[in-house]
Design a protein around this motif. Sequence first.
Motif, PDB file in Angstrom:
ATOM      1  N   ARG A 192       0.821  -1.215   0.000  1.00 29.59           N
ATOM      2  CA  ARG A 192       0.000   0.000   0.000  1.00 29.59           C
ATOM      3  C   ARG A 192       0.854   1.263   0.000  1.00 29.59           C
ATOM      4  O   ARG A 192       0.421   2.307  -0.494  1.00 29.59           O
ATOM      5  CB  ARG A 192      -0.906  -0.013   1.238  1.00 29.59           C
ATOM      6  N   ILE A 229      -4.728  -3.359  -1.957  1.00 25.60           N
ATOM      7  CA  ILE A 229      -6.093  -2.838  -1.963  1.00 25.60           C
ATOM      8  C   ILE A 229      -6.510  -2.495  -0.534  1.00 25.60           C
ATOM      9  O   ILE A 229      -5.817  -2.822   0.429  1.00 25.60           O
ATOM     10  CB  ILE A 229      -7.083  -3.867  -2.556  1.00 25.60           C
ATOM     11  N   ASN A 230      -7.676  -1.856  -0.419  1.00 22.50           N
ATOM     12  CA  ASN A 230      -8.205  -1.472   0.887  1.00 22.50           C
ATOM     13  C   ASN A 230      -9.137  -2.573   1.384  1.00 22.50           C
ATOM     14  O   ASN A 230     -10.297  -2.663   0.971  1.00 22.50           O
ATOM     15  CB  ASN A 230      -8.952  -0.139   0.774  1.00 22.50           C
ATOM     16  N   GLU A 237     -12.861   2.611  -1.574  1.00 24.46           N
ATOM     17  CA  GLU A 237     -11.814   2.516  -2.591  1.00 24.46           C
ATOM     18  C   GLU A 237     -12.023   1.241  -3.422  1.00 24.46           C
ATOM     19  O   GLU A 237     -11.201   0.334  -3.399  1.00 24.46           O
ATOM     20  CB  GLU A 237     -10.433   2.496  -1.922  1.00 24.46           C
ATOM     21  N   VAL A 240      -8.404   0.859  -7.026  1.00 23.82           N
ATOM     22  CA  VAL A 240      -7.204   1.516  -6.506  1.00 23.82           C
ATOM     23  C   VAL A 240      -6.712   2.565  -7.495  1.00 23.82           C
ATOM     24  O   VAL A 240      -7.132   2.602  -8.659  1.00 23.82           O
ATOM     25  CB  VAL A 240      -6.085   0.496  -6.208  1.00 23.82           C
ATOM     26  N   SER A 268      -5.102  -6.425  -7.345  1.00 18.01           N
ATOM     27  CA  SER A 268      -5.672  -5.090  -7.528  1.00 18.01           C
ATOM     28  C   SER A 268      -6.743  -5.054  -8.612  1.00 18.01           C
ATOM     29  O   SER A 268      -7.554  -4.125  -8.658  1.00 18.01           O
ATOM     30  CB  SER A 268      -4.560  -4.080  -7.853  1.00 18.01           C
TER      31      SER A 268
END
Length: 385
Positions: A192, A229-230, A237, A240, A268
């Motif tokens: 991240r 990723i979140n 989000e 991304v 992602s």
Amino acid sequence: MSGFPIDKFNNLQTPFYYYDVDLLRATLRTVKECADAYDLHIHYAVKANANPRILAIVKEYGLGVDCVSGGEIKAAADVGFAGSDIMFAGVGKTDDEIRLALETGIRCFNVESLPELLNINEIAAQTNNMTHIAVRINPNIDAHTHQYITTGLNENKFGINLENLGEFVSTALSLPNIDLCGLHYHIGSQIRDLEPFEQLCDKVNDTLAYIESLGAQITIIDVGGGLGINYDDPDSEPIVDFKKYFEIFARNIKRRPDQQLHFEPGRSIVAQSGSLITRVLYVKEGTAKKFVIVDAGMTDLIRPALYQAHHKIENISSHSSVDDKYDVVGPICESSDCFGTDERLPLTGRGDFIALRSAGAYGEVMASQYNCRRLPGSILSTELL
């Protein structure tokens, strides 16, 4: 992700993976637009999710694929990817897998050791092939991620350390059935903080200059994947920032006009589009805890048990305005079969649907049949219209 079609779930056997096709397509469009803007070559990492219906959608957007086994090469070929779309990586390629790759006419082998290089040359000679290879290099960059998914340090099993690169290059250039045309990197997964990618660009530039000084003619610079990723708040989000990520490399890597810049994103692209849907079997009252026991387990989603990962957990069928604290656990006879502790959920009861979010990558593809369980099913949102 948009709301789940709960009314369509009632007749489906849980657990199953649910894929939001609209989100997947929106993500792929974003990736393609960024790639076109910066003249990049994108190879989807099949290991993230090899569901043939997902692969078929990926193919529609003109991406290639990154494979790490003969099975993945076959899976890609089965949905129509051409050999020239395929990059083949992996630290332990078998002779049969190498022959399959040569028969398929893959774009390039990403080679991770001197013994592997010699073996590929021998098999290529037996089959009268000139084989394109990229050398996978360990740039010794700490990606600040979980120890099991850090891959770019000297102590990892992957790739060639910089001090051994000269010997590898001189050997490759001497082999009659080897065309050393690329550099390959992959420093880890679920990254991240983008700063390690900036460090990687500096390493690529230095290594490219060195390897070309030895006589190699490099046309492929492959920087792998790893963009995170979140997981905590997927709705904030869903896609991304690919533009920021790709821009780092496009701006900082010093490539000639004839050199292609390649990427291998997996997580992602597909993670946020997938959720594991499971049903509550029982709510068990302990002395100090309440347990929500669901019919999905570590056999269906192993990331929490293997990586101590956490997926956002949602009760998508309860309408209660009151919440409570629960440990959400599966039915497998292992204490590690736990998806979350002290989770705040609406009042939850038997039969409720629970969604484990951000499970489109390293979910379905890693499922097992431990405890003689069946593999989870999968459904695309378009199949429920």
